[in-house]
Scaffold this active site. Structure first.
Site, PDB file in Angstrom:
ATOM      1  N   GLY A  44      46.639  40.487  56.589  1.00  0.00           N
ATOM      2  CA  GLY A  44      46.165  41.481  55.766  1.00  0.00           C
ATOM      3  C   GLY A  44      46.158  40.746  54.347  1.00  0.00           C
ATOM      4  N   LEU A  71      50.307  28.932  62.013  1.00  0.00           N
ATOM      5  CA  LEU A  71      50.176  29.186  63.513  1.00  0.00           C
ATOM      6  C   LEU A  71      51.170  30.286  64.190  1.00  0.00           C
ATOM      7  CD1 LEU A  71      49.722  25.594  64.902  1.00  0.00           C
ATOM      8  CD2 LEU A  71      48.064  27.308  64.412  1.00  0.00           C
ATOM      9  N   ALA A  94      51.549  33.624  65.392  1.00  0.00           N
ATOM     10  CA  ALA A  94      50.896  34.737  66.236  1.00  0.00           C
ATOM     11  C   ALA A  94      51.669  35.906  65.625  1.00  0.00           C
ATOM     12  CB  ALA A  94      50.892  34.512  67.467  1.00  0.00           C
ATOM     13  N   THR A 141      38.613  35.295  42.457  1.00  0.00           N
ATOM     14  CA  THR A 141      38.015  34.415  43.502  1.00  0.00           C
ATOM     15  C   THR A 141      36.435  34.898  43.478  1.00  0.00           C
ATOM     16  OG1 THR A 141      39.683  34.118  44.971  1.00  0.00           O
ATOM     17  CG2 THR A 141      37.677  34.088  45.831  1.00  0.00           C
ATOM     18  N   VAL A 175      47.633  37.290  39.881  1.00  0.00           N
ATOM     19  CA  VAL A 175      47.078  35.855  39.583  1.00  0.00           C
ATOM     20  C   VAL A 175      47.179  35.908  37.744  1.00  0.00           C
ATOM     21  CG1 VAL A 175      44.971  34.296  39.483  1.00  0.00           C
ATOM     22  CG2 VAL A 175      45.685  35.725  41.310  1.00  0.00           C
ATOM     23  N   GLU A 193      42.517  29.621  42.266  1.00  0.00           N
ATOM     24  CA  GLU A 193      43.776  29.861  42.279  1.00  0.00           C
ATOM     25  C   GLU A 193      44.252  29.786  43.877  1.00  0.00           C
ATOM     26  OE1 GLU A 193      46.343  29.621  40.083  1.00  0.00           O
ATOM     27  OE2 GLU A 193      47.251  29.344  41.986  1.00  0.00           O
ATOM     28  N   PHE A 194      45.160  29.208  44.210  1.00  0.00           N
ATOM     29  CA  PHE A 194      45.608  29.249  45.831  1.00  0.00           C
ATOM     30  C   PHE A 194      46.984  29.894  45.948  1.00  0.00           C
ATOM     31  CE2 PHE A 194      42.658  25.565  45.022  1.00  0.00           C
ATOM     32  CZ  PHE A 194      41.907  26.023  45.916  1.00  0.00           C
ATOM     33  N   CYS A 238      43.804  38.984  49.471  1.00  0.00           N
ATOM     34  CA  CYS A 238      42.814  38.104  49.326  1.00  0.00           C
ATOM     35  C   CYS A 238      42.097  37.916  50.912  1.00  0.00           C
ATOM     36  CB  CYS A 238      43.547  36.663  49.292  1.00  0.00           C
ATOM     37  SG  CYS A 238      44.036  36.703  47.453  1.00  0.00           S
ATOM     38  N   GLU A 260      51.161  35.336  47.593  1.00  0.00           N
ATOM     39  CA  GLU A 260      52.324  36.567  47.097  1.00  0.00           C
ATOM     40  C   GLU A 260      53.607  36.197  47.791  1.00  0.00           C
ATOM     41  OE1 GLU A 260      50.708  40.582  47.683  1.00  0.00           O
ATOM     42  OE2 GLU A 260      48.550  39.889  47.007  1.00  0.00           O
TER      43      GLU A 260
END
Ligand code: UDX
Length: 431
Positions: A255, A248, A250, A121, A15, A149-150, A258, A153
């Site tokens: 992992g 969406l 699957a 965060t 970040v 921060e959004f 964050c 990676e």
């Protein structure tokens, strides 16, 4: 054009570095600080401590505006806004470990011209407690802004330069205005609010995304039981604008640095105030079980896994990163080893370091030759171009579990594979 304001960035992880390089690209002088002297020396030589597409080029292009030091003083001298981007890993209790944030707060001198701008965060309420600490220690002149921060990676540079929104939580003083001005050239929707709400926006955004993943993974599991195909189901519901298409897919579970950490932190934040966050608890549990489901699929095909050679394709928690934090591949490898299987792994950039007993090889061919089964764990684009018929021919048994629904079931069967995926019962073929 207005003169761009110099800024400080404390912490040069994902970040911090992306934020620093991104603002340098916008024309700001950026004073980066990290306690890790090796990292700072490397950065001064132009060596990045992480792999992130486009970041090396961005740092190189803006070298003149990026300054690196283990000393806070240059940042304090040159900048009013000090972005905090230090790690907040989970503790044993699931609470966020704020010791690195606390160290930054402790290091701040009394000042009425500086502001901490929190990018790390942190639990909702952290800003309030930092402001209290500042007040108690005679540093009440320090301003505080929450600016979550959004970035993701693998696409962090693009995420910085083209954010879906910028969130600024502040007390309505100069510092909030200054952060808004910093981000103005990006022309992104701005959500300006109070500090606690900004903190909660970050936690809620992550929780919403994780909920979608665990939701589609459960739908996938029901699809397997009923003979439906989750890929088509996701497409079918995604066209509904109220639902949307993203997140969406699957697979073998989420992992990364964050989601797992932040889900625990939000669960714990709620629990600490006496609230049992039922949906989030389920999201976490579904994800843990999902990472292990592949084992059952392998056992269905191979019987006992003892002595079997299993190839894992992909170690990173997702493509385009070398990050293996909380990666499903590690959980899978651990389970396979404890079942007595031999595990051989391939990844184009990530390393298996720290997992004894797993052999890592340089090519997909070397990983799969003589294997009893292969598991596609990370959807690296390279895997689309593999000569699958040749791979199938060189395996002891041509069993594949496509843990990301990346490959085409018909082509894989035509290539000679017994093909299994996640939530695609209709594509399993005869057993
Ligand atoms: C995430 C958030 O997206 C980002 O906004 C926040 O700032 C940090 O956490 P990141 O961890 O980099 O970013 O990766 P992301 O692309 O969100 O993927 C997270 C995990 O979810 C990966 O393991 C990925 O494989 C998984 N995932 C994602 C799915 O299993 N299915 C999906 O549909 C999407």
């Amino acid at each position: 054009m207005h003169e761009r304001e110099p800024i400080g960035v404390i912490g040069t992880g994902y970040v911090g570095l992306v934020t620093a390089a991104g603002f340098a690209e916008l024309g700001n002088e950026v004073f980066c600080v990290d306690i890790d002297a090796d990292k700072i020396r490397g950065l001064e030589r132009g060596e990045l401590p992480i792999y992130e597409p486009g970041l090396a080029e961005l740092v190189e292009r803006n070298r003149e505006r990026m300054h690196f030091s283990t000393d806070l003083q240059p940042a304090l001298d040159q900048a009013r806004l000090l972005f905090v981007a230090v790690g907040t890993p989970p503790t044993y209790s699931g609470d966020a470990d704020l010791s690195a944030v606390d160290a930054v707060v402790d290091a701040m001198p009394p000042s009425d011209r500086h502001a901490l701008v929190m990018k790390s965060t942190v639990p909702s309420g952290t800003g309030a407690s930092i402001k209290r600490i500042f007040a108690e220690r005679g540093k009440g002149g320090f301003s505080y802004v929450s600016c979550p921060e959004f970035l993701k990676e693998g696409s962090a540079v693009a995420d910085f330069l083209h954010p879906d929104r910028v969130v600024v939580g502040d007390d309505g003083d100069w510092a909030g205005d200054a952060v808004v001005a910093l981000y103005a050239p990006l022309d992104a929707p701005l959500v300006r609010t109070d500090v606690k709400s900004a903190e909660m926006i970050k936690l809620a955004a992550n929780a919403a995304l994780m909920t979608r993943i665990s939701f589609i993974n459960e739908i996938a599991n029901v699809c397997e039981a009923t003979g439906a195909d989750v890929v088509k189901v996701a497409e079918g519901i995604g066209h509904d604008r109220r639902i949307g298409k993203s997140f969406l897919r699957a697979g073998v579970g989420f992992g990364g640095s964050c989601f797992p950490k932040d889900s625990l932190a939000l669960k714990q934040l709620a629990a600490n105030s006496g609230y049992h966050f039922q949906v989030l608890n389920a999201v976490i549990e579904v994800n843990e079980l999902q990472k292990r489901r592949v084992i059952g699929k392998l056992a269905d095909r191979l019987g006992s896994l003892r002595g079997k050679r299993i190839a894992l394709l992909g170690l990173a928690f997702k493509p385009h990163t070398d990050d293996t934090r909380e990666a499903p591949a590690f959980v899978l490898a651990g389970r396979l080893l404890s079942e007595g299987a031999g595990v051989v792994a391939w990844d184009p950039v990530a390393r298996i370091d720290g997992l004894a007993g797993v052999e890592q090889v340089a090519t997909v061919e070397a990983a799969t030759r003589g294997a009893d089964a292969v598991v596609l764990v990370t959807e690296w684009p390279e895997l689309a171009d593999v000569d699958w018929p040749a791979i199938a021919a060189a395996m002891r048994r041509p069993v594949i579990v496509d843990g990301r629904n990346m490959l085409d079931p018909d082509s894989m069967r035509a290539a000679g594979f017994q093909y299994d995926a996640i939530g695609r019962a209709a594509s399993n073929g005869p057993r």
